[in-house]
Design a protein around this motif. Sequence first.
Motif, PDB file in Angstrom:
ATOM      1  N   ALA A 129      -8.617  -6.369  11.068  1.00 43.37           N
ATOM      2  CA  ALA A 129      -7.921  -6.215  11.116  1.00 43.37           C
ATOM      3  C   ALA A 129      -7.052  -7.131   9.787  1.00 43.37           C
ATOM      4  O   ALA A 129      -6.132  -6.366   9.144  1.00 43.37           O
ATOM      5  N   ARG A 130      -6.810  -7.656   9.463  1.00 42.47           N
ATOM      6  CA  ARG A 130      -6.830  -8.683   8.281  1.00 42.47           C
ATOM      7  C   ARG A 130      -7.002  -8.340   6.752  1.00 42.47           C
ATOM      8  O   ARG A 130      -6.474  -7.771   6.021  1.00 42.47           O
ATOM      9  N   ARG A 131      -8.036  -8.205   6.905  1.00 43.01           N
ATOM     10  CA  ARG A 131      -9.062  -7.250   5.757  1.00 43.01           C
ATOM     11  C   ARG A 131      -8.475  -6.213   5.347  1.00 43.01           C
ATOM     12  O   ARG A 131      -8.026  -5.890   3.988  1.00 43.01           O
ATOM     13  N   ALA A 132      -8.522  -5.243   6.811  1.00 47.84           N
ATOM     14  CA  ALA A 132      -7.972  -3.322   6.158  1.00 47.84           C
ATOM     15  C   ALA A 132      -6.819  -3.817   5.644  1.00 47.84           C
ATOM     16  O   ALA A 132      -5.836  -2.856   4.659  1.00 47.84           O
ATOM     17  N   ALA A 133      -5.349  -4.891   6.351  1.00 46.88           N
ATOM     18  CA  ALA A 133      -4.772  -4.725   5.662  1.00 46.88           C
ATOM     19  C   ALA A 133      -4.401  -5.382   4.075  1.00 46.88           C
ATOM     20  O   ALA A 133      -3.985  -4.951   4.180  1.00 46.88           O
ATOM     21  N   VAL A 134      -5.592  -6.356   3.906  1.00 53.83           N
ATOM     22  CA  VAL A 134      -4.976  -6.718   2.641  1.00 53.83           C
ATOM     23  C   VAL A 134      -5.375  -5.789   2.163  1.00 53.83           C
ATOM     24  O   VAL A 134      -4.856  -5.944   0.513  1.00 53.83           O
ATOM     25  N   LEU A 135      -6.768  -5.438   2.104  1.00 51.85           N
ATOM     26  CA  LEU A 135      -7.234  -4.075   1.257  1.00 51.85           C
ATOM     27  C   LEU A 135      -6.208  -2.982   1.089  1.00 51.85           C
ATOM     28  O   LEU A 135      -6.057  -1.838   0.269  1.00 51.85           O
ATOM     29  N   GLN A 136      -5.175  -3.261   1.930  1.00 51.59           N
ATOM     30  CA  GLN A 136      -3.677  -1.903   1.336  1.00 51.59           C
ATOM     31  C   GLN A 136      -3.222  -2.382   1.030  1.00 51.59           C
ATOM     32  O   GLN A 136      -2.422  -1.799   0.025  1.00 51.59           O
ATOM     33  N   VAL A 137      -2.896  -3.890  -0.147  1.00 45.96           N
ATOM     34  CA  VAL A 137      -2.078  -3.764  -0.778  1.00 45.96           C
ATOM     35  C   VAL A 137      -2.119  -3.182  -2.287  1.00 45.96           C
ATOM     36  O   VAL A 137      -1.135  -2.704  -2.095  1.00 45.96           O
ATOM     37  N   PRO A 138      -3.506  -3.214  -2.700  1.00 45.93           N
ATOM     38  CA  PRO A 138      -3.338  -1.864  -3.325  1.00 45.93           C
ATOM     39  C   PRO A 138      -2.853  -0.795  -3.715  1.00 45.93           C
ATOM     40  O   PRO A 138      -2.327  -0.317  -4.879  1.00 45.93           O
ATOM     41  N   VAL A 139      -3.066  -0.417  -2.577  1.00 52.08           N
ATOM     42  CA  VAL A 139      -2.860   1.137  -2.549  1.00 52.08           C
ATOM     43  C   VAL A 139      -1.244   1.310  -2.285  1.00 52.08           C
ATOM     44  O   VAL A 139      -0.211   1.840  -2.751  1.00 52.08           O
ATOM     45  N   GLN A 140      -0.877   0.039  -1.307  1.00 51.74           N
ATOM     46  CA  GLN A 140       0.905  -0.029  -1.241  1.00 51.74           C
ATOM     47  C   GLN A 140       2.042  -0.409  -2.225  1.00 51.74           C
ATOM     48  O   GLN A 140       2.991  -0.099  -2.310  1.00 51.74           O
ATOM     49  N   ALA A 141       1.381  -1.208  -3.243  1.00 55.56           N
ATOM     50  CA  ALA A 141       2.129  -2.482  -3.901  1.00 55.56           C
ATOM     51  C   ALA A 141       2.535  -0.747  -5.280  1.00 55.56           C
ATOM     52  O   ALA A 141       2.213  -1.181  -6.162  1.00 55.56           O
ATOM     53  N   THR A 142       3.410   0.000  -5.172  1.00 58.56           N
ATOM     54  CA  THR A 142       3.127   1.021  -6.308  1.00 58.56           C
ATOM     55  C   THR A 142       4.272   0.809  -7.180  1.00 58.56           C
ATOM     56  O   THR A 142       4.852   1.291  -8.748  1.00 58.56           O
TER      57      THR A 142
END
Length: 172
Positions: free
Chosen positions: A1-14
Amino acid sequence: ARRAAVLQVPVQATSLGPALAVAAALVKSAEDEAKSVTEQLDEPEREALRQAFGEGSTGKGVAKAMRGVAGAMKDLEDRQKSRATRVKRDTLDGALLDLAAFYRDVLMVQYGADVELANADRIEDVRRLAAAAPPEATLRRVEAIMRCRERLTLNVAPLLAVEEMTISLFQG
């Protein structure tokens, strides 16, 4: 779950707002994970110290021994607080390494390298980011992540270091 949240950073930090929001979420996640880990260790250690000093016992010398428990308890609490900070920073560092590996995959796709991707399960996000920016921008993002890791070792406030990094990620 932590990894999934971390990998959302590049997608969400727009943009600035989302970049600051994902930074706060990343730091909060590290704090929560550290709290979970340390709570499991802290109370048994406190209880063992109380028992070692004779709490709950009766007899000659128990009162004298119990007077020393306050100082020992303070030392234990200081060590536990230090451990909690270390666990939080280690958790955050692990998240940053996951993020760096993601951008490494973006770079490999940008260069058309025939290598196994660490984040093959996120290939669509990797390809989308690879197409959206030149390799030089990806390298700047990896450098921002490494700079954040370095700042955390220098005891910069985690939220400030991570905010700076996430802002750098969307600015490229």
